[in-house]
Design a protein around this motif. Sequence first.
Motif, short mmCIF file in Angstrom:
data_model
loop_
_atom_site.label_atom_id
_atom_site.label_comp_id
_atom_site.label_asym_id
_atom_site.label_seq_id
_atom_site.Cartn_x
_atom_site.Cartn_y
_atom_site.Cartn_z
N GLY A 150 0.85 -1.19 0.00
CA GLY A 150 0.00 0.00 0.00
C GLY A 150 0.88 1.24 0.00
N ILE A 151 0.51 2.25 -0.76
CA ILE A 151 1.34 3.45 -0.89
C ILE A 151 0.44 4.67 -0.76
N ASP A 152 0.96 5.69 -0.09
CA ASP A 152 0.22 6.94 0.07
C ASP A 152 1.22 8.03 0.43
N GLU A 153 0.78 9.25 0.32
CA GLU A 153 1.62 10.41 0.65
C GLU A 153 1.13 11.03 1.95
N PHE A 154 2.01 11.74 2.62
CA PHE A 154 1.63 12.52 3.80
C PHE A 154 2.44 13.81 3.80
N ALA A 155 1.90 14.82 4.43
CA ALA A 155 2.49 16.15 4.38
C ALA A 155 3.57 16.31 5.43
N LEU A 156 4.74 16.77 5.01
CA LEU A 156 5.75 17.24 5.94
C LEU A 156 5.51 18.71 6.26
N LEU A 157 5.17 19.49 5.25
CA LEU A 157 4.76 20.88 5.40
C LEU A 157 3.61 21.07 4.42
N ARG A 158 2.41 21.14 4.94
CA ARG A 158 1.22 21.05 4.10
C ARG A 158 1.25 22.09 2.99
N GLY A 159 1.02 21.59 1.78
CA GLY A 159 1.02 22.45 0.62
C GLY A 159 2.38 22.71 0.02
N HIS A 160 3.45 22.23 0.67
CA HIS A 160 4.80 22.51 0.18
C HIS A 160 5.63 21.24 0.03
N ARG A 161 5.76 20.46 1.11
CA ARG A 161 6.63 19.28 1.07
C ARG A 161 5.85 18.05 1.53
N LEU A 461 -12.99 -2.79 -7.54
CA LEU A 461 -14.35 -3.30 -7.44
C LEU A 461 -14.43 -4.81 -7.57
N THR A 462 -13.33 -5.45 -7.93
CA THR A 462 -13.36 -6.91 -8.12
C THR A 462 -12.41 -7.66 -7.21
N LEU A 463 -11.37 -7.00 -6.69
CA LEU A 463 -10.38 -7.67 -5.85
C LEU A 463 -10.59 -7.29 -4.39
N PRO A 464 -10.14 -8.14 -3.44
CA PRO A 464 -10.43 -7.88 -2.02
C PRO A 464 -9.53 -6.85 -1.36
N TRP A 465 -8.45 -6.41 -2.02
CA TRP A 465 -7.50 -5.51 -1.36
C TRP A 465 -7.97 -4.07 -1.41
N HIS A 466 -7.47 -3.28 -0.47
CA HIS A 466 -7.80 -1.86 -0.40
C HIS A 466 -6.66 -1.13 0.27
N ASN A 467 -6.78 0.19 0.36
CA ASN A 467 -5.71 1.02 0.92
C ASN A 467 -6.06 1.54 2.31
N GLY A 468 -6.98 0.87 2.98
CA GLY A 468 -7.42 1.35 4.29
C GLY A 468 -6.32 1.32 5.34
N ARG A 469 -5.48 0.29 5.32
CA ARG A 469 -4.41 0.22 6.32
C ARG A 469 -3.43 1.37 6.14
N THR A 470 -3.17 1.75 4.89
CA THR A 470 -2.25 2.87 4.66
C THR A 470 -2.83 4.16 5.20
N GLU A 471 -4.14 4.37 5.04
CA GLU A 471 -4.77 5.56 5.60
C GLU A 471 -4.69 5.55 7.13
N GLY A 472 -4.79 4.37 7.73
CA GLY A 472 -4.64 4.29 9.18
C GLY A 472 -3.23 4.64 9.63
N VAL A 473 -2.24 4.20 8.87
CA VAL A 473 -0.85 4.57 9.18
C VAL A 473 -0.66 6.07 9.06
N ASN A 474 -1.31 6.68 8.08
CA ASN A 474 -1.22 8.14 7.94
C ASN A 474 -1.73 8.85 9.19
N CYS A 475 -2.80 8.34 9.77
CA CYS A 475 -3.32 8.95 11.02
C CYS A 475 -2.29 8.82 12.14
N LYS A 476 -1.62 7.67 12.22
CA LYS A 476 -0.57 7.48 13.23
C LYS A 476 0.59 8.44 12.98
N ILE A 477 0.91 8.67 11.71
CA ILE A 477 2.01 9.59 11.38
C ILE A 477 1.68 11.00 11.85
N LYS A 478 0.43 11.41 11.72
CA LYS A 478 0.04 12.74 12.20
C LYS A 478 0.30 12.88 13.69
#
Length: 500
Positions: A150-161, A461-478
């Motif tokens: 799973g891959i996602d981005e998170f802000a180091l400096l929102r709107g910049h980095r 819509l056809t496979l069982p995988w999703h990116n929910g765990r990555t979004e949860g990690v993003n909350c922990k990163i905050k």
Amino acid sequence: MLPHLSSVLVEAVESGTRLVRIMVRTPDGRPVDCPGCGQPSDWDHSRYVRHVADEAIGGRPVMIDISVRRLYCEHSDCTRATFVEQVDGLTERYQRRTPALRRLVEALATALAGTARLLTVLHQTLSAVTVLNCLMRIPLPDRRAPRVAGIDEFALLRGHRYATIIIDADSGQRVEVLPDRAMATVTAWLRDHLGIQVLCRDGAAGFAQAATDADRGIVQVGDRWHLWHGLTETVLKEVAAHASCWGKFGPPLPEGRRAVTTQERWRQVHELLGQGVGLLACARRLGLALNTVKRYARAAEPDRMVRAPIYRACLVDPYRDHLRKRRADDPAAPVTHLLAEIREQGYTGSANLLVRYINQGRVEADHAALSPRKVTGLFTRHPDRLDDRRSALRDQLAAACPEMTVLADQIRTFAGRLAPCPGNAERLTEWINQTRAADLPFLQAFANGLERDRAAVDSALTLPWHNGRTEGVNCKIKLLKRQRYGRAGHPLLRQLILLN
């Protein structure tokens, strides 16, 4: 009581009010393996005393003064002439803390993002720099490239980095933290980790292109939550565009100078478009912004540019049914009489608020004032979570005009496709065709976006995988970022993320 002292000789113990000092020594004549060549040696060179801090006892810090031997290496080819013996569980090379205390400091540094304040409660005095150094020395776990990532981005400096987080989508384990979200950085990492077969992501085009450039065999899976969120935002725009249709069930629509100006501008824009004038030329001739002209051009009727009035909930709302019944029985009922009646029922507001409420037409409306966001919530909420009153209101709003009826049906149909099923790809094609045939420009733009990323959407819509765990990690990163007051650089933040 102190099992880590079982291999040494305790010579003395000094118990003071602020410190417990234990003097120990290693026994003589015991051979020790050379760390260079591994050959045992008992040839003493000298002794010296090491001062090692240990865990507190009885609320007092402990200092262990241990006399250790320096020995000669008896192997003639070894690069080490002498070496110092280490006591298991008590000393480590270049450390002034016992392994037990080191593990305690590392655990607190990992959990509290390198904060040293809690150590004073444990009767240990360490500076913040020392705790950070202990944190950065912790070896990171060696994790191989997962099969499903799973891959996602998170802000180091929102709107910049921004940085990029990559996890194992099956287990949720953190795999890597990249210093940016650049396509070249992600592509290089994916090429170095060829074990990835499935990549779960959101709708970011950069990640999609990076995965394609790295390995076309990687199956890209879109995130179903982002699909639903995108549909919800689109529905909000469509509902706002049809405010003149469903707004008739609420307070009366505005009919002042602003409404007249809106209708006149719509007429001017469509007259110029009918003459073959482009959007940019229309904007220049009318002195309007290009986006404003686009908004007027999308509206097929001038009434669609009229927005329903948005009123906040107020103290009169609980008594609207009573006021509506009284004014229906006696249209000339004085406001003072109505005020006295609802005050007997518990109204605590002012008379001016009641007068303004009546003048706005909110008493005679079929229901309380609705905003486009509330209407969108009624359309997108699961029918089983609506009570009878809200369900009836939803049906009433859906029947406001043919476009609203089609919109409600399309929302219900798309929601049924979010449960992974092998036949959802074909059903999505039917949904897109129905959307393109309807007079819903915003929903058509959403359908076009699905087509541009069709492979990932079909997989979602056809496979069982999703990116929910990555979004949860993003909350922990905050949370980790807030613990460092947003000042943690990439090396420290990477260490914290991969260790937590």
